[in-house]
Design an enzyme around this catalytic site. Structure first.
Site, PDB file in Angstrom:
ATOM      1  N   HIS A  46     -19.608 -15.501 -20.191  1.00  0.00           N
ATOM      2  CA  HIS A  46     -19.755 -14.458 -21.213  1.00  0.00           C
ATOM      3  C   HIS A  46     -19.993 -13.126 -20.509  1.00  0.00           C
ATOM      4  CE1 HIS A  46     -20.796 -12.507 -24.960  1.00  0.00           C
ATOM      5  NE2 HIS A  46     -21.949 -12.113 -24.441  1.00  0.00           N
ATOM      6  N   SER A  52     -26.452 -10.612 -25.362  1.00  0.00           N
ATOM      7  CA  SER A  52     -25.658 -10.033 -26.432  1.00  0.00           C
ATOM      8  C   SER A  52     -26.366  -8.814 -27.009  1.00  0.00           C
ATOM      9  CB  SER A  52     -25.430 -11.085 -27.526  1.00  0.00           C
ATOM     10  OG  SER A  52     -24.661 -10.549 -28.579  1.00  0.00           O
ATOM     11  N   GLY A  53     -25.626  -7.716 -27.149  1.00  0.00           N
ATOM     12  CA  GLY A  53     -26.186  -6.504 -27.714  1.00  0.00           C
ATOM     13  C   GLY A  53     -26.783  -5.549 -26.707  1.00  0.00           C
ATOM     14  N   VAL A  54     -26.744  -5.889 -25.410  1.00  0.00           N
ATOM     15  CA  VAL A  54     -27.349  -5.023 -24.403  1.00  0.00           C
ATOM     16  C   VAL A  54     -26.477  -3.814 -24.092  1.00  0.00           C
ATOM     17  CG1 VAL A  54     -26.374  -6.084 -22.316  1.00  0.00           C
ATOM     18  CG2 VAL A  54     -28.698  -5.108 -22.256  1.00  0.00           C
ATOM     19  N   GLY A  55     -25.181  -3.867 -24.471  1.00  0.00           N
ATOM     20  CA  GLY A  55     -24.320  -2.705 -24.277  1.00  0.00           C
ATOM     21  C   GLY A  55     -23.189  -2.900 -23.293  1.00  0.00           C
ATOM     22  N   LYS A  56     -22.778  -4.144 -23.060  1.00  0.00           N
ATOM     23  CA  LYS A  56     -21.707  -4.407 -22.101  1.00  0.00           C
ATOM     24  C   LYS A  56     -20.384  -3.795 -22.544  1.00  0.00           C
ATOM     25  CE  LYS A  56     -22.220  -8.851 -22.395  1.00  0.00           C
ATOM     26  NZ  LYS A  56     -23.361  -8.872 -23.349  1.00  0.00           N
ATOM     27  N   SER A  57     -20.000  -4.101 -23.784  1.00  0.00           N
ATOM     28  CA  SER A  57     -18.709  -3.607 -24.274  1.00  0.00           C
ATOM     29  C   SER A  57     -18.703  -2.092 -24.416  1.00  0.00           C
ATOM     30  CB  SER A  57     -18.376  -4.263 -25.624  1.00  0.00           C
ATOM     31  OG  SER A  57     -18.190  -5.654 -25.476  1.00  0.00           O
ATOM     32  N   ASP A  61     -15.789 -10.236 -23.676  1.00  0.00           N
ATOM     33  CA  ASP A  61     -16.482 -11.349 -24.330  1.00  0.00           C
ATOM     34  C   ASP A  61     -16.446 -12.622 -23.491  1.00  0.00           C
ATOM     35  OD1 ASP A  61     -18.023 -12.565 -26.294  1.00  0.00           O
ATOM     36  OD2 ASP A  61     -16.253 -13.355 -27.309  1.00  0.00           O
ATOM     37  N   GLU A  73     -14.324  -6.094 -28.720  1.00  0.00           N
ATOM     38  CA  GLU A  73     -15.125  -6.000 -29.934  1.00  0.00           C
ATOM     39  C   GLU A  73     -16.231  -4.966 -29.741  1.00  0.00           C
ATOM     40  OE1 GLU A  73     -18.399  -8.455 -32.586  1.00  0.00           O
ATOM     41  OE2 GLU A  73     -17.431  -9.419 -30.868  1.00  0.00           O
ATOM     42  N   ARG A 114     -35.295  -0.684  -5.882  1.00  0.00           N
ATOM     43  CA  ARG A 114     -35.215   0.771  -5.758  1.00  0.00           C
ATOM     44  C   ARG A 114     -34.655   1.210  -4.408  1.00  0.00           C
ATOM     45  NH1 ARG A 114     -40.628   3.619  -7.826  1.00  0.00           N
ATOM     46  NH2 ARG A 114     -39.175   5.392  -7.630  1.00  0.00           N
TER      47      ARG A 114
END
Length: 320
Positions: A143, A160-165, A182, A207, A248
């Protein structure tokens, strides 16, 4: 991880460059090929079957064809009986040579696909070896989003929802190229190379929450996509928290193992105000430098140690 097989029918129908035609054994076209190696049974045809690789595709070139067609009567019957005593999945004659009638009879009776090609043996073996290497490579599904940035294949991973797309979309708008969104299909083509691609159904699509399914090729043009790419870096996007420490200095040299191959890994914290696409671009350029043997973090650490040894930098500077 899985090591898939390929049906003989797929080799026959999907690869016109091989110039294959079915001669006999039609009922065996669903036989599965599980080895990417092929076998030329020259020595075995003389009667030495001790190391006969019967589970591979059997290629009959000019030499093998000349040998078997020189046999007649009982000699030919014994040769065929010994050869077809083994469970064979496919036989291919090259150079346009016609198999002996007894071979056709055995293949029809035992459901062994017998194929012919006008292509020369050397060229045929080169072509089919490449096809089998691609088709039978160990593979897995991950994924994430695979994107090419400055020539570096980067796999963006994270919850999911972390901002990959969204990150990938910004990178595409900046001139980089999408490979898969995806679900990324990853294949190991050698002991150190992973190739990422996308299924035919999802290819060129992405998506975006709030917008739905987008066709990236139609929106940004053919130059914004590619079908496959070597994976050289994994960037794992994580939500930033004060409790968790992130690298860092760049000296940790983290890796993630995928199909037995260690890929460089960066864990990147995501928080409001951070321009993630620019950071990904910078990571790609830095990875290119590392491939050329230039590691900025290691060079700085070495330089700092020299300064410390020379007393030019205080180890414990006074606190204000």
């Amino acid at each position: 991880m899985s090591v898939p097989g390929i049906n003989v029918s797929n080799i026959l129908k999907d690869h016109p460059e091989l110039g294959l035609k079915l001669i006999a054994g039609e009922n065996g076209l669903q036989n599965r090929i599980h080895s990417s190696e092929i076998n030329r049974p020259g020595l075995s045809l003389t009667g030495f079957y001790e190391s006969f690789a019967h589970d591979r595709i059997q290629i009959f070139g000019k030499g093998e064809w000349a040998y078997i067609t020189s046999k007649e009567g009982e000699e030919m019957e014994k040769l065929a009986a010994d050869f077809f005593h083994f469970h064979l999945n496919c036989i291919i004659f090259t150079h346009g040579n016609v198999p002996p009638h007894i071979f056709i009879e055995y293949c029809d009776r035992l459901n062994i696909p017998l194929l012919g090609s006008d292509v020369s043996t050397h060229k045929f073996i080169t072509l089919i070896s490449q096809i089998l290497d691609r088709s039978l490579a160990p593979r897995t599904m991950r994924h994430g989003v695979l994107i090419e940035v400055f020539g570096i294949g980067i796999l963006l991973s994270g919850k999911s929802g972390v901002g990959k797309s969204e990150t990938a979309l910004e990178l595409i708008e900046r001139g980089h190229r999408l490979v898969a969104d995806d679900m990324v299909e990853i294949r190991r083509l050698s002991e150190s190379y992973l190739i990422g691609t996308c299924s035919d159904l999802l290819r060129h699509h992405m998506e975006i929450r709030g917008l739905g399914i987008l066709n990236i090729k139609d929106i940004f043009g053919i130059g914004s996509v590619r079908d496959h790419k070597l994976i050289e870096l994994i960037i794992h996007l994580e939500e930033w928290t004060e409790e968790k420490e992130f690298d860092r200095t760049g000296l940790e040299n983290r890796t993630e193992e995928v199909l037995g191959v260690n890929i460089p890994l960066i864990k990147l914290p995501v928080r409001p105000g951070r321009n993630i696409p620019i950071i990904v671009e910078t990571a790609a350029m830095n990875q290119r430098l590392k491939k050329l043997g230039k590691n900025a973090a290691a060079e700085f650490s070495q330089k700092l140690n020299i300064y410390l040894q020379q007393g030019k930098v205080e180890r414990n500077p006074p606190q204000n």
